[in-house]
Design an enzyme around this catalytic site. Structure first.
Site, short mmCIF file in Angstrom:
data_model
loop_
_atom_site.label_atom_id
_atom_site.label_comp_id
_atom_site.label_asym_id
_atom_site.label_seq_id
_atom_site.Cartn_x
_atom_site.Cartn_y
_atom_site.Cartn_z
N TYR A 192 -10.41 -8.01 0.54
CA TYR A 192 -9.17 -7.43 0.00
C TYR A 192 -9.40 -7.02 -1.46
O TYR A 192 -9.56 -7.87 -2.34
CB TYR A 192 -8.02 -8.45 0.09
CG TYR A 192 -7.30 -8.46 1.43
CD1 TYR A 192 -7.97 -8.17 2.62
CD2 TYR A 192 -5.94 -8.76 1.50
CE1 TYR A 192 -7.31 -8.18 3.85
CE2 TYR A 192 -5.27 -8.78 2.72
CZ TYR A 192 -5.96 -8.49 3.89
OH TYR A 192 -5.30 -8.51 5.09
N GLU B 146 2.48 -10.64 10.27
CA GLU B 146 3.60 -11.03 9.40
C GLU B 146 4.93 -10.59 10.00
O GLU B 146 5.69 -9.85 9.37
CB GLU B 146 3.41 -10.43 8.00
CG GLU B 146 2.17 -10.97 7.30
CD GLU B 146 1.92 -10.34 5.93
OE1 GLU B 146 1.46 -11.07 5.04
OE2 GLU B 146 2.17 -9.13 5.76
N TRP C 110 -4.53 -2.77 -0.31
CA TRP C 110 -3.06 -2.74 -0.28
C TRP C 110 -2.60 -2.24 -1.63
O TRP C 110 -3.19 -2.59 -2.67
CB TRP C 110 -2.52 -4.15 0.01
CG TRP C 110 -3.04 -4.70 1.30
CD1 TRP C 110 -4.03 -5.63 1.45
CD2 TRP C 110 -2.64 -4.33 2.62
NE1 TRP C 110 -4.25 -5.86 2.79
CE2 TRP C 110 -3.42 -5.08 3.53
CE3 TRP C 110 -1.70 -3.44 3.14
CZ2 TRP C 110 -3.29 -4.97 4.91
CZ3 TRP C 110 -1.56 -3.33 4.51
CH2 TRP C 110 -2.35 -4.09 5.39
N THR C 111 -1.51 -1.46 -1.64
CA THR C 111 -1.22 -0.75 -2.89
C THR C 111 0.12 -1.11 -3.52
O THR C 111 0.72 -0.28 -4.21
CB THR C 111 -1.32 0.77 -2.68
OG1 THR C 111 -0.39 1.16 -1.66
CG2 THR C 111 -2.73 1.19 -2.29
N GLU C 112 0.59 -2.34 -3.31
CA GLU C 112 1.83 -2.71 -4.02
C GLU C 112 1.68 -2.47 -5.53
O GLU C 112 2.61 -2.00 -6.18
CB GLU C 112 2.14 -4.20 -3.78
CG GLU C 112 2.60 -4.54 -2.38
CD GLU C 112 1.46 -5.01 -1.49
OE1 GLU C 112 0.31 -4.55 -1.68
OE2 GLU C 112 1.73 -5.83 -0.59
C1 ACM Z 1 -2.10 -8.08 5.89
O1 ACM Z 1 -2.65 -8.51 4.86
N1 ACM Z 1 -0.79 -7.85 5.89
C2 ACM Z 1 -2.86 -7.81 7.11
#
Ligand code: ACM
EC number: 3.2.1.52
Length: 536
Positions: free
Chosen positions: A406, A316, A457-459
């Site tokens: 995820y 990204e 991922w911890t947003e």
């Molecule tokens: C990612 O989901 N930014 C690897």
């Protein structure tokens, strides 16, 4: 053993289990005999099972629990082990010390669940079912990525997180240490990375809606000390878990740019540590000072983390800043690149070569499976077809497909699930069904797949309770399938999981309850959707 404990409800499911009948009683007189090389396994057994069972499990040459390295089990590889529990003695053997550590986790699971927590410590004795087990994992990489950049977690919690990974025979903790919203790794040569980059003034609340993003008014901060990280590495190693650090570049660096604007494409610009979620368009510049920075940071990272693998992110990375920067355009031309967008591969290649020179293996997130130099082991995260493309090209691959691994997506379609990454749920069934190296691939391609890992991922994940709710039981599913490979059948997993939850309960894990929705054999993913993960 009652039929109601299928395969003794071991999770992950061992390769071969033969119940023998009878019980082995452990009491205050039960001692542990560690043969040469098996002392770390004895120490782990004593430190985990000792306090939990209330038994001393003292070392003794006469001990009835015998732990031994045995070259004859070399065929079981680094992590395989053989375990025999008879009515008078327990014998755990492996060719490598790590195999003994895996076997210790099996011994813990053979004990009643209360013996994991000290809940019934006063009982004075514990029983194990007599059994013969031979166990070997399908693939060597079975991991979990935890994003401590979006929301920091103290090192005490990371130790518990490691304990839970080890219980499930997961062997890799991938720590996502830096991102736009926070830098958590201390670097002596660049102290502002943590003095400035570890704090943001507020955070976006939930995904952006049609009216844009909303924010809380709460500063968020946190950084580790090197002593904490070294301690974590040691603690994890004692459990056979490797900590793999990730330092993002050349994108996802807004926190570093807030600390050192000269690393960016516009040194005069003042940036804050980002308070939004999503992909930020600010990226590193491509002047030599940036490479000096990256090398200095990575030298310190390698000094703290002995992991053979060092992750440098890479995904990204919008190239607009480079396209608009005369200096970046000049650099691209001087390097003979077709256009400024090609600076991405060139950048990753330079840093990858530096890591290789230092004897490490560069790891990167692959967007298509074909864009990184072959030195890189790649985590293919967008589409399963990218894993195949990467393996065909000659990469070692870790399958991290977002629609199957995820854990920041909701677990079911129930509207009462906590706030999650927008998108269809990633169900328990989907995680358990994920084949990192499908049987339809050619053998040479399958052989390049090291394994798989889950990503958190911890947003939208702030607390240990939220981490564990989202992680469990889905990490149980990933552990089961990744250890057992194609032998991991869904109905058998569900049956064992129903018993395994007693262990999670004993350890106080606030997992998502097993109900009709979470156990439904539903998959929402279209596994080859080809779409990027939606970004808030
Ligand atoms: C990612 O989901 N930014 C690897």
């Amino acid at each position: 053993m009652p039929a109601s404990r299928p395969d003794l409800a071991l999770l992950p499911r061992p390769t071969k289990v033969s119940p023998l009948g009878g019980r082995l009683v452990l009491d205050r007189d039960t001692a542990v005999r560690a043969l040469p090389g098996a002392e770390p396994a004895a120490a782990l057994l004593r430190s985990l099972a000792g306090p939990a069972t209330g038994l001393p499990l003292a070392p003794s040459p006469e001990g009835r629990i015998v732990l031994a390295l045995d070259e004859q089990l070399g065929g079981l590889g680094e992590e395989g082990y053989g375990l025999t529990v008879g009515p008078q003695a327990l014998l755990l053997r492996a060719a490598h010390p790590t195999g003994l550590l895996r076997g210790i986790q099996t011994v813990r699971q053979l004990l009643p669940a209360e013996a994991l927590s000290g809940g019934a410590r006063g009982s004075g004795s514990w029983e194990l079912p007599c059994v013969e087990i031979t166990d070997v994992p399908d693939r060597p990489w079975r991991g979990a990525m935890l994003d401590v950049a979006r929301h920091f977690q103290p090192v005490g919690y990371l130790r518990r997180y490691v304990d839970l990974l080890a219980l499930h025979k997961l062997n890799t903790l991938h720590l996502h240490l830096t991102d736009d919203q926070g830098w958590r790794m201390p670097v002596d040569a660049y102290p502002r990375l943590t003095s400035v980059g570890s704090r943001r003034s507020r955070s976006q609340k939930g995904p952006s809606g049609p009216d844009g993003a909303h924010f809380d008014a709460v500063p968020h901060e946190g950084a580790y000390t090197k002593a904490e990280l070294r301690g974590l590495v040691r603690y994890a190693a004692e459990r056979g878990v490797t900590v793999v650090p990730e330092i993002e570049m050349p994108g996802h660096v807004r926190a570093a740019l807030a600390a050192y604007p000269e690393l960016g494409n516009d040194p005069a610009r003042k940036l804050d540590v980002w308070t939004r979620w999503g992909v930020c368009d600010t990226v590193l510049g491509v002047h030599e000072g940036v490479f000096d920075f990256c090398r200095a940071v990575l030298e310190e990272v390698m000094d703290v983390f002995p992991s053979p693998y060092i992750h440098i992110g890479g995904e990204e990375c919008p190239t607009t800043e480079w396209e608009n920067s005369p200096a970046a355009r000049e650099r691209a031309a001087a390097e003979g690149l077709a256009d400024p967008a090609a600076l991405h591969g060139w950048f990753m290649g330079r840093i990858g070569a530096f890591l290789v020179e230092r004897g490490r293996i560069p790891l990167g997130w692959a967007e298509t499976g074909t864009e990184l130099p072959l030195d890189f082991t790649v985590m293919t995260w967008r589409d399963p077809s990218h894993a195949l493309a990467a393996a065909r090209r000659g990469h070692q691959v870790i399958a991290a497909h977002h629609r199957a691994t995820y854990l920041d997506y909701a677990q079911t379609g129930d509207p009462s699930e906590p706030v999650a990454q927008p998108g269809a749920p990633v169900t328990l069934r989907t995680v358990h069904g994920h084949e990192p190296a499908p049987a339809a691939w050619a053998e040479a391609e399958r052989a390049r797949v090291l394994g798989t890992q889950a990503q958190l991922w911890t947003e939208y994940v702030r607390t240990p309770e939220e981490i564990e709710y989202l992680s469990y039981p889905r990490l149980c599913a990933l552990a089961d399938r990744s250890w057992s490979g194609g032998r991991g059948d869904w109905p058998g997993f569900v049956e064992r999981l129903r018993h395994h939850t007693a262990r999670l309960d004993a350890l106080g894990v606030p997992y998502r309850p097993l109900d009709a929705r979470s156990l439904a054999a539903t998959t929402y993913a279209s596994p080859s959707s080809g779409t990027a993960r939606p970004l808030s």
